[in-house]
Design a protein around this motif. Structure first.
Motif, PDB file in Angstrom:
ATOM      1  N   LEU A 291       0.857  -1.182   0.000  1.00 45.46           N
ATOM      2  CA  LEU A 291       0.000   0.000   0.000  1.00 45.46           C
ATOM      3  C   LEU A 291       0.891   1.229   0.000  1.00 45.46           C
ATOM      4  CD1 LEU A 291      -3.005   1.114   0.471  1.00 45.46           C
ATOM      5  CD2 LEU A 291      -2.288   1.334   2.849  1.00 45.46           C
ATOM      6  N   GLN A 292       0.758   2.077  -1.002  1.00 48.22           N
ATOM      7  CA  GLN A 292       1.553   3.300  -1.001  1.00 48.22           C
ATOM      8  C   GLN A 292       0.636   4.510  -0.929  1.00 48.22           C
ATOM      9  OE1 GLN A 292       4.103   3.149  -4.450  1.00 48.22           O
ATOM     10  NE2 GLN A 292       2.520   3.845  -5.851  1.00 48.22           N
TER      11      GLN A 292
ATOM     12  N   LEU B 284      -6.709   7.707   4.165  1.00 45.51           N
ATOM     13  CA  LEU B 284      -5.379   7.681   3.578  1.00 45.51           C
ATOM     14  C   LEU B 284      -5.447   7.997   2.087  1.00 45.51           C
ATOM     15  CD1 LEU B 284      -3.658   4.551   5.192  1.00 45.51           C
ATOM     16  CD2 LEU B 284      -3.404   6.962   5.814  1.00 45.51           C
ATOM     17  N   PRO B 285      -4.500   8.814   1.582  1.00 44.83           N
ATOM     18  CA  PRO B 285      -4.427   9.094   0.138  1.00 44.83           C
ATOM     19  C   PRO B 285      -3.652   7.972  -0.556  1.00 44.83           C
ATOM     20  CG  PRO B 285      -2.792  10.401   1.300  1.00 44.83           C
ATOM     21  CD  PRO B 285      -3.514   9.592   2.350  1.00 44.83           C
ATOM     22  N   VAL B 286      -4.347   6.970  -0.999  1.00 41.59           N
ATOM     23  CA  VAL B 286      -3.709   5.779  -1.562  1.00 41.59           C
ATOM     24  C   VAL B 286      -3.408   6.026  -3.035  1.00 41.59           C
ATOM     25  CG1 VAL B 286      -3.997   3.323  -2.078  1.00 41.59           C
ATOM     26  CG2 VAL B 286      -4.827   4.260   0.104  1.00 41.59           C
ATOM     27  N   ARG B 287      -2.150   5.854  -3.390  1.00 43.97           N
ATOM     28  CA  ARG B 287      -1.757   6.074  -4.785  1.00 43.97           C
ATOM     29  C   ARG B 287      -1.665   4.742  -5.515  1.00 43.97           C
ATOM     30  NH1 ARG B 287       1.972   6.672  -8.834  1.00 43.97           N
ATOM     31  NH2 ARG B 287       1.933   8.677  -9.943  1.00 43.97           N
ATOM     32  N   GLY B 288      -2.361   4.650  -6.640  1.00 44.52           N
ATOM     33  CA  GLY B 288      -2.296   3.457  -7.459  1.00 44.52           C
ATOM     34  C   GLY B 288      -1.005   3.395  -8.250  1.00 44.52           C
ATOM     35  N   ALA B 289      -0.994   2.549  -9.255  1.00 45.58           N
ATOM     36  CA  ALA B 289       0.225   2.342 -10.038  1.00 45.58           C
ATOM     37  C   ALA B 289       0.626   3.575 -10.820  1.00 45.58           C
ATOM     38  CB  ALA B 289       0.024   1.167 -10.987  1.00 45.58           C
ATOM     39  N   GLY B 290      -0.360   4.427 -11.189  1.00 46.29           N
ATOM     40  CA  GLY B 290      -0.037   5.610 -11.962  1.00 46.29           C
ATOM     41  C   GLY B 290       0.425   5.259 -13.357  1.00 46.29           C
TER      42      GLY B 290
END
Length: 680
Positions: free
Chosen positions: A412-413, A526-532
């Motif tokens: 989880l990032q 939480l501001p979870v960042r996907g793969a982008g």
């Protein structure tokens, strides 16, 4: 990354020291008809006019920042820019009297310097500004005044909101750890004498006029405990549209000002701003101070200048609007030479790749009543890359807090500012709540990821005081500081909530009773960042750090290295239940400059509190600064002593300044103030 000392730059360079006259009609506050600011200019040897770059600070170009200045100004000159370092009025060798930080006079002087540079025959009329911390602040603020020649800025570790994102207040609470420490530091800094090597025999008269004008900053800062007109001045967040220059905003995840980068990329247009946030502390990103990795920051800024001051297409505007470092999970430590992680690019902010994810709390209502010393493991508010700067293992702090945990089943990032919602019942009209987000490893170690604070009386806005009605239950929401961090599988996310956080936050009277937290109405977002865009992320790269040849400064070894004072020392009187934190900020110690100046400084900060008594909070700071030129028989010393204590209704401040020449005291003054606790 290894540091490369640049040789064979495109241009040969020359250096000259000049005195910049401020416009007539704006006499110096000391009664003089014209005020001159001291400047050092590095220029390329060329017949063609070139753009000018300005760094504008109160930190003394001929000594305190000289080593750092030497790293970058000659480098810029060698690449075709006139690079200029100017001392603020009343500091260093500039004339006039010192004022408050970022006051109207400082900013007006800065605008005048921008115009003066643009009018020089060696300048093509286009000016850029850059700086870190103070210089980053006034770069933004002068950009908001929009002098026509100012086309671009690079602002590093600076803030758009002087109240809630500086060294004074956090979440509406008084920052005990740095409001006092920085006010004490500036009392010593502003009291240093001009240097006779550069101003001649008038140095003593200039010094005495300055000393008569000195007033400790802490008085003003505590006089304004809410976000009033005093703090709105210089806060570019009041009107981002006032900024016309192109803005490269730079921060570090271990710097307290990093949220400004997120706000600037959110509020400024795509064609005006780019943001860059790395793993760094309160330092330029090329200096190699922990935590790294360092980057070729000068080369990166050169791309910015070439694009916006020379009209060359350097490709810098093709970069993502925000480039951020996401750190991999790491064990708790007070220093990291380098952190593992990776760069990601986001085309906008808020990012289309970031999704808010809710984590609901579970359990019955519980009393949160933290010991007043909770927070001693917070680390330094301003990490500078020293060995004891960062927070150690948080397990003891977590034990003094209400903790809520969430399992991490897959990587989880997060990227951005987490948010907490808390349902609280307070028995007191005053208090504060602190939330810390921690990464808990399988062995139980707890690494601080980020944190946030709310003064309960500021829950309806930082510009007002709203005492809590004792016994009432309310929901409060606040953000934590921004962060880029990856939680690996098998770890746990811990949100720890405390009612005390000393010495970062000055405790409120009555806060020893804590508050009741109801998990049923509380949660974490939480501001979870996907793969982008992984292909885009893979293109983010930086050159190796590069600088000009360093200044030949000598740092004498301490007489007794084994007896050197610890950077951070905690002393616990078990019987008295009193805790004291001693901090050596280690700004520079003793150094000898190539021009013969011997510069010595020593400082000690102390923070004391008793476990069950918020009114026992005490901060102390002492400074000694000595400047000596043996060849001129010139020997001066500045000593300061500062203290803040409190009772339920007031802060009590005490400051003392003693200045000597040749061992003889030539100036001595004390200040004693009682300042009402309107919000703090």
């Amino acid at each position: 990354m290894s540091l490369h000392i640049a040789t064979g730059l495109p241009y040969r360079t020359v250096r000259e020291d000049v005195r910049i006259p401020l416009p007539t009609g704006r006499p110096g506050a000391d009664g003089s008809e014209v005020t001159h600011l001291y400047a050092r200019i590095w220029r390329p040897v060329t017949d063609e006019p070139v753009p000018a770059l300005l760094e504008y600070l109160p930190y003394r170009v001929t000594d305190w920042t000289a080593p750092r200045d030497q790293q970058r100004h000659p480098w810029y000159a060698g690449h075709g820019y006139a690079s200029v370092r100017v001392d603020v009025r009343g500091h260093g060798n500039s004339e006039g009297l010192p004022g408050d930080e970022y006051d109207a006079t400082e900013l007006a002087d800065g605008v005048a310097v921008v115009h003066w540079l643009a009018e020089q025959p060696w300048c093509n009329g286009r000016v850029g500004m850059f700086g870190i911390s103070w210089g980053g602040f006034n770069s933004l603020q002068i950009a908001a005044l929009a002098p026509e020649p100012l086309k671009a800025i690079v602002t590093v570790c600076s803030a758009d909101d002087r109240y809630d994102n500086d060294v004074h207040y956090m979440g509406g609470s008084v920052l005990a750890v740095d409001m006092h420490a920085w006010a004490s530091t500036m009392l010593a800094f502003v009291s240093r004498p001009p240097d006779p090597e550069y101003v001649g025999t008038d140095w003593r008269g200039m010094w005495l006029k300055r000393l008569e004008a000195v007033d400790p900053f802490i008085h003003t800062w505590l006089d304004h405990q809410t976000r009033d007109a005093y703090w709105r001045h210089g806060s570019v967040s009041e009107d981002y549209s006032a900024i016309k220059a192109k803005v490269l905003a730079v921060g570090g995840w271990h710097d307290p000002y990093r949220d400004t980068v997120l706000r600037l990329v959110r509020h400024l247009p795509d064609d005006q701003v780019r943001g860059l946030i790395g793993p760094w502390s309160h330092q330029y990103p090329d200096r190699g101070l922990p935590p790294g990795p360092a980057i070729g920051f000068l080369q990166e800024t050169l791309r910015w200048w070439d694009q916006h001051l020379k009209g060359e297409d350097s490709g810098v505007m093709n970069e993502p609007k925000l480039r951020s470092w996401i750190s991999e999970s790491h064990p708790p430590a007070t220093v990291y030479p380098e952190l593992e992680g990776h760069w990601v690019g986001d085309p906008a902010w808020p990012s289309p790749y970031v999704t808010p994810v809710e984590y609901a709390f579970q359990g019955e209502p519980l009393l949160v009543r933290s010991p007043q010393h909770t927070g001693l493991a917070a680390g330094r508010y301003f990490p500078f890359g020293n060995d004891a700067d960062l927070p150690p293992d948080q397990r003891e702090e977590d034990a003094n807090s209400a903790a809520f945990e969430f399992a991490v089943d897959e990587r989880l990032q997060i990227l951005g500012r987490p948010r907490v919602r808390l349902r609280l019942t307070s028995p007191s009209p005053r208090g504060q709540v602190i939330a810390r987000l921690c990464d808990v490893a399988p062995d139980g170690s707890s690494t601080l990821v980020t944190r946030g604070v709310l003064n309960l009386s500021a829950r309806y806005g930082r510009d007002k005081v709203a005492p809590w009605r004792p016994g009432d239950t309310e929901d409060v929401t606040f953000e934590l500081n921004g962060i880029g961090h990856a939680f690996p599988p098998g770890h746990r996310i811990r949100l720890a909530v405390s009612s005390a956080y000393w010495p970062w936050i000055w405790p409120q009277p009555g806060s020893e009773d804590g508050f009741t937290l109801d998990p049923a109405g509380s949660g974490l977002e939480l501001p979870v960042r996907g793969a982008g865009d992984r292909a885009l992320d893979a293109t983010i790269a930086f050159a190796e750090p590069e600088q000009a040849e360093p200044l030949a400064v000598i740092h004498p070894a301490p007489e007794d290295p084994a007896g050197r004072r610890p950077e951070r020392l905690v002393v616990h009187d078990v019987a008295a239940r009193t805790w004291r934190l001693d901090v050596d900020p280690r700004y520079g110690g003793t150094r000898i400059y190539p021009d013969g100046l011997e510069f010595h400084e020593d400082a000690l900060e102390q923070y004391t509190i008793t476990d069950d008594d918020p009114l026992s909070a005490t901060t102390r700071s002492s400074w000694t600064v000595r400047l000596r030129r043996p060849e001129l028989a010139w020997d001066t010393e500045v000593r300061t002593r500062s203290e803040i204590t409190c009772d339920a209704g007031d802060f009590l401040t005490s400051n003392e300044l003693t200045c000597s020449e040749g061992g003889e005291v030539i100036f001595h003054r004390t200040w004693e103030r009682r300042i009402p606790r309107t919000a703090g």
